[in-house]
Design a protein around this motif. Structure first.
Motif, PDB file in Angstrom:
ATOM      1  N   LEU A  27      75.544 -72.372  13.010  1.00  8.35           N
ATOM      2  CA  LEU A  27      76.164 -73.657  13.331  1.00  8.35           C
ATOM      3  C   LEU A  27      76.730 -74.326  12.083  1.00  8.35           C
ATOM      4  CD1 LEU A  27      76.723 -75.879  15.411  1.00  8.35           C
ATOM      5  CD2 LEU A  27      74.436 -76.776  14.943  1.00  8.35           C
ATOM      6  N   ARG A  28      75.993 -74.254  10.984  1.00  2.32           N
ATOM      7  CA  ARG A  28      76.482 -74.886   9.763  1.00  2.32           C
ATOM      8  C   ARG A  28      77.680 -74.142   9.189  1.00  2.32           C
ATOM      9  NH1 ARG A  28      76.173 -79.710   9.102  1.00  2.32           N
ATOM     10  NH2 ARG A  28      74.000 -79.576   9.811  1.00  2.32           N
ATOM     11  N   LEU A  29      77.706 -72.804   9.308  1.00  2.00           N
ATOM     12  CA  LEU A  29      78.875 -72.039   8.853  1.00  2.00           C
ATOM     13  C   LEU A  29      80.103 -72.395   9.673  1.00  2.00           C
ATOM     14  CD1 LEU A  29      77.266 -68.531   8.174  1.00  2.00           C
ATOM     15  CD2 LEU A  29      78.070 -70.197   6.488  1.00  2.00           C
ATOM     16  N   ARG A  30      79.910 -72.577  10.965  1.00  2.00           N
ATOM     17  CA  ARG A  30      81.043 -73.008  11.798  1.00  2.00           C
ATOM     18  C   ARG A  30      81.550 -74.366  11.343  1.00  2.00           C
ATOM     19  NH1 ARG A  30      78.821 -71.426  17.879  1.00  2.00           N
ATOM     20  NH2 ARG A  30      78.938 -69.139  17.604  1.00  2.00           N
ATOM     21  N   THR A  31      80.646 -75.228  10.937  1.00  2.00           N
ATOM     22  CA  THR A  31      81.068 -76.541  10.443  1.00  2.00           C
ATOM     23  C   THR A  31      81.891 -76.396   9.167  1.00  2.00           C
ATOM     24  OG1 THR A  31      79.055 -77.527  11.360  1.00  2.00           O
ATOM     25  CG2 THR A  31      80.235 -78.803   9.719  1.00  2.00           C
ATOM     26  N   VAL A  32      81.438 -75.507   8.272  1.00  2.00           N
ATOM     27  CA  VAL A  32      82.196 -75.273   7.039  1.00  2.00           C
ATOM     28  C   VAL A  32      83.576 -74.696   7.362  1.00  2.00           C
ATOM     29  CG1 VAL A  32      82.267 -73.961   4.879  1.00  2.00           C
ATOM     30  CG2 VAL A  32      80.119 -75.005   5.642  1.00  2.00           C
ATOM     31  N   ASP A  33      83.605 -73.735   8.289  1.00  2.00           N
ATOM     32  CA  ASP A  33      84.894 -73.172   8.705  1.00  2.00           C
ATOM     33  C   ASP A  33      85.806 -74.244   9.271  1.00  2.00           C
ATOM     34  OD1 ASP A  33      84.049 -70.705   7.888  1.00  2.00           O
ATOM     35  OD2 ASP A  33      83.350 -70.083   9.885  1.00  2.00           O
ATOM     36  N   SER A  34      85.224 -75.165  10.039  1.00  2.00           N
ATOM     37  CA  SER A  34      86.056 -76.228  10.626  1.00  2.00           C
ATOM     38  C   SER A  34      86.621 -77.142   9.542  1.00  2.00           C
ATOM     39  CB  SER A  34      85.229 -77.043  11.619  1.00  2.00           C
ATOM     40  OG  SER A  34      84.192 -77.733  10.958  1.00  2.00           O
ATOM     41  N   CYS A  35      85.898 -77.290   8.463  1.00  2.00           N
ATOM     42  CA  CYS A  35      86.426 -78.093   7.353  1.00  2.00           C
ATOM     43  C   CYS A  35      87.688 -77.452   6.774  1.00  2.00           C
ATOM     44  CB  CYS A  35      85.366 -78.246   6.266  1.00  2.00           C
ATOM     45  SG  CYS A  35      83.919 -79.223   6.743  1.00  2.00           S
ATOM     46  N   PHE A  36      87.646 -76.131   6.591  1.00  2.00           N
ATOM     47  CA  PHE A  36      88.835 -75.436   6.079  1.00  2.00           C
ATOM     48  C   PHE A  36      89.973 -75.482   7.077  1.00  2.00           C
ATOM     49  CE2 PHE A  36      85.656 -73.765   3.204  1.00  2.00           C
ATOM     50  CZ  PHE A  36      86.343 -73.568   2.020  1.00  2.00           C
ATOM     51  N   GLU A  37      89.654 -75.283   8.363  1.00  2.00           N
ATOM     52  CA  GLU A  37      90.706 -75.310   9.373  1.00  2.00           C
ATOM     53  C   GLU A  37      91.352 -76.688   9.452  1.00  2.00           C
ATOM     54  OE1 GLU A  37      91.951 -72.876  11.029  1.00  2.00           O
ATOM     55  OE2 GLU A  37      90.573 -71.399  10.160  1.00  2.00           O
ATOM     56  N   GLU A  38      90.517 -77.720   9.336  1.00  2.00           N
ATOM     57  CA  GLU A  38      91.068 -79.079   9.374  1.00  2.00           C
ATOM     58  C   GLU A  38      91.993 -79.322   8.195  1.00  2.00           C
ATOM     59  OE1 GLU A  38      89.509 -83.726   9.517  1.00  2.00           O
ATOM     60  OE2 GLU A  38      88.079 -82.053   9.387  1.00  2.00           O
ATOM     61  N   GLU A  56      94.010 -82.242  -5.517  1.00  2.00           N
ATOM     62  CA  GLU A  56      93.477 -83.296  -4.635  1.00  2.00           C
ATOM     63  C   GLU A  56      92.910 -82.698  -3.371  1.00  2.00           C
ATOM     64  OE1 GLU A  56      95.027 -87.269  -2.216  1.00  2.00           O
ATOM     65  OE2 GLU A  56      96.399 -86.105  -3.491  1.00  2.00           O
ATOM     66  N   MET A  57      93.654 -81.725  -2.762  1.00  2.00           N
ATOM     67  CA  MET A  57      93.167 -81.100  -1.530  1.00  2.00           C
ATOM     68  C   MET A  57      91.869 -80.331  -1.791  1.00  2.00           C
ATOM     69  SD  MET A  57      96.567 -79.832   0.533  1.00  2.00           S
ATOM     70  CE  MET A  57      97.220 -78.888  -0.859  1.00  2.00           C
ATOM     71  N   LEU A  58      91.812 -79.607  -2.908  1.00  2.00           N
ATOM     72  CA  LEU A  58      90.607 -78.830  -3.229  1.00  2.00           C
ATOM     73  C   LEU A  58      89.414 -79.742  -3.525  1.00  2.00           C
ATOM     74  CD1 LEU A  58      92.097 -75.947  -5.419  1.00  2.00           C
ATOM     75  CD2 LEU A  58      91.349 -75.852  -3.039  1.00  2.00           C
ATOM     76  N   ASP A  59      89.687 -80.840  -4.218  1.00  2.02           N
ATOM     77  CA  ASP A  59      88.593 -81.783  -4.499  1.00  2.02           C
ATOM     78  C   ASP A  59      88.035 -82.380  -3.212  1.00  2.02           C
ATOM     79  OD1 ASP A  59      88.860 -81.326  -7.175  1.00  2.02           O
ATOM     80  OD2 ASP A  59      90.118 -83.098  -7.564  1.00  2.02           O
ATOM     81  N   GLY A  60      88.941 -82.741  -2.304  1.00  3.09           N
ATOM     82  CA  GLY A  60      88.471 -83.278  -1.027  1.00  3.09           C
ATOM     83  C   GLY A  60      87.684 -82.254  -0.234  1.00  3.09           C
ATOM     84  N   LEU A  61      88.181 -80.998  -0.222  1.00  2.00           N
ATOM     85  CA  LEU A  61      87.485 -79.933   0.489  1.00  2.00           C
ATOM     86  C   LEU A  61      86.123 -79.653  -0.155  1.00  2.00           C
ATOM     87  CD1 LEU A  61      87.530 -77.760   2.668  1.00  2.00           C
ATOM     88  CD2 LEU A  61      88.682 -76.244   1.037  1.00  2.00           C
ATOM     89  N   GLN A  62      86.097 -79.691  -1.490  1.00  2.00           N
ATOM     90  CA  GLN A  62      84.833 -79.462  -2.192  1.00  2.00           C
ATOM     91  C   GLN A  62      83.798 -80.522  -1.820  1.00  2.00           C
ATOM     92  OE1 GLN A  62      85.150 -79.703  -6.433  1.00  2.00           O
ATOM     93  NE2 GLN A  62      83.017 -79.132  -6.808  1.00  2.00           N
ATOM     94  N   ALA A  63      84.229 -81.772  -1.760  1.00  2.77           N
ATOM     95  CA  ALA A  63      83.303 -82.847  -1.418  1.00  2.77           C
ATOM     96  C   ALA A  63      82.749 -82.673  -0.008  1.00  2.77           C
ATOM     97  CB  ALA A  63      84.007 -84.201  -1.552  1.00  2.77           C
ATOM     98  N   VAL A  64      83.631 -82.297   0.931  1.00  5.44           N
ATOM     99  CA  VAL A  64      83.183 -82.131   2.315  1.00  5.44           C
ATOM    100  C   VAL A  64      82.219 -80.959   2.426  1.00  5.44           C
ATOM    101  CG1 VAL A  64      83.925 -81.644   4.670  1.00  5.44           C
ATOM    102  CG2 VAL A  64      85.261 -83.212   3.241  1.00  5.44           C
ATOM    103  N   VAL A  65      82.581 -79.815   1.822  1.00  4.51           N
ATOM    104  CA  VAL A  65      81.726 -78.625   1.898  1.00  4.51           C
ATOM    105  C   VAL A  65      80.404 -78.869   1.185  1.00  4.51           C
ATOM    106  CG1 VAL A  65      81.529 -76.200   1.236  1.00  4.51           C
ATOM    107  CG2 VAL A  65      83.686 -77.067   2.150  1.00  4.51           C
ATOM    108  N   ARG A  66      80.481 -79.546   0.048  1.00  6.75           N
ATOM    109  CA  ARG A  66      79.239 -79.861  -0.687  1.00  6.75           C
ATOM    110  C   ARG A  66      78.308 -80.718   0.157  1.00  6.75           C
ATOM    111  NH1 ARG A  66      77.386 -80.290  -5.964  1.00  6.75           N
ATOM    112  NH2 ARG A  66      75.891 -82.010  -6.288  1.00  6.75           N
ATOM    113  N   GLY A  67      78.885 -81.698   0.835  1.00  2.00           N
ATOM    114  CA  GLY A  67      78.062 -82.544   1.696  1.00  2.00           C
ATOM    115  C   GLY A  67      77.419 -81.767   2.824  1.00  2.00           C
ATOM    116  N   GLU A  68      78.177 -80.876   3.446  1.00  2.32           N
ATOM    117  CA  GLU A  68      77.640 -80.083   4.541  1.00  2.32           C
ATOM    118  C   GLU A  68      76.513 -79.162   4.050  1.00  2.32           C
ATOM    119  OE1 GLU A  68      78.236 -80.185   7.710  1.00  2.32           O
ATOM    120  OE2 GLU A  68      79.764 -81.761   7.613  1.00  2.32           O
TER     121      GLU A  68
END
Length: 292
Positions: A27-38, A56-68
């Motif tokens: 479930l958590r991997l799917r959440t990470v995948d959804s972050c990339f898809e978004e 900027e895009m990578l920093d935002g993605l890093q923050a989201v993935v790090r949080g997850e």
């Protein structure tokens, strides 16, 4: 997982936990995948991007993935604590104390065995995960280990009762000691108060004795003074009487001497003549008054 010495029941429990952890991981991997898809759907709409836009895009993605990932790691740690809570609670019902060796959690060989077991176990089945009922401890057999366990439990219960009895005795002794201490403290306070009163009485007695001594000394001084005054008064009276007597004698002597003088005799003769003349004049006056 027979290599770890588990029986069938415990092996099934381990499989159930691994199935639970696997589902949470998927479930958590799917959440990470959804972050990339978004990110792909919302931001990758142009053909060219600048370096700053990509950063900027990578920093935002890093923050989201790090949080997850952080959320999942925290949740996994808390889940493991709840699992240990269940095991410890069941063990405490039978007066058992479980121990753990944290260093074994990083044993690469054991980790590889667990990974191999998981791969083998979930490769042979594709069944849908179903929520199992709450596990319960299987009843222990009456022989072997259970008999030893029951004896140990009985011994511990008996020892516990002895300790409770000993504790009650110690509590009673402690209460008695506290009562004795309280009585001793009260007696000490009373003794200190009495000693203080005795000291105060002694001080008052000393003061009274000093006052009495001063009073007696004053009385003796007054008595001596009064005696001296009385003696002086008596002496003065005697002196006065003696002086009065001397004065009387002096007056008599003076009068006697004065009567013996010629002047006194002449004065006396003159006074006698004057008295006779006065008598004669009074007689005449009486005759004149009778004639009128």
């Amino acid at each position: 997982m027979a290599e770890f010495g588990f029986n069938e029941h415990h092996q099934n429990e381990a499989i159930n936990y691994m199935r639970f952890a696997r589902s949470k991981r998927v479930l958590r991997l799917r959440t990470v995948d959804s972050c990339f898809e978004e990110l792909k759907d919302s931001r990758l709409v142009e053909e060219t991007f600048t370096v700053d836009e990509v950063r900027e895009m990578l920093d935002g993605l890093q923050a989201v993935v790090r949080g997850e990932v952080e959320t999942e790691l925290i949740n996994t740690a808390h889940t493991n604590v709840l699992l240990l809570r269940q095991l410890f609670s069941q063990a405490e019902k039978f007066y058992l104390r479980l121990q753990s060796d944290v260093s074994e959690l990083e044993n690469r060989e054991l980790l590889e065995q667990v990974a191999e077991f998981e791969k083998t176990e979930f490769k042979t089945t594709n069944k849908v995960n179903q929520e199992s009922s709450k596990p319960k401890l299987a009843p222990l057999n009456e022989g072997g280990v259970s008999e030893l366990l029951n004896k140990e439990i009985a011994r511990l219960q008996d020892e516990n009762e002895k300790l409770k009895t000993r504790l009650r005795t110690l509590e009673s002794q402690a209460m008695s000691a506290l009562d004795e201490r309280s009585r001793a403290e009260r007696a000490l306070k009373d003794l200190q108060r009495v000693q203080g009163e005795q000291q105060e009485i002694g001080s008052l007695e000393d003061t009274v004795a000093a006052l009495k001594e001063d009073y007696e000394r004053s009385l003796s001084i007054n008595a001596a003074s009064q005696k001296g005054l009385h003696d002086n008064l008596v002496s003065a009276k005697h002196d006065l009487l003696r002086v009065q007597e001397q004065l009387t004698m002096a007056e008599k002597e003076l009068e006697k001497k004065f009567q013996q003088t010629a002047a006194y005799r002449n004065m006396k003769e003159i006074l006698t003549k004057k008295n006779e003349q006065i008598k004669e004049i009074r007689k005449r006056l009486q005759r004149y008054e009778s004639d009128e």
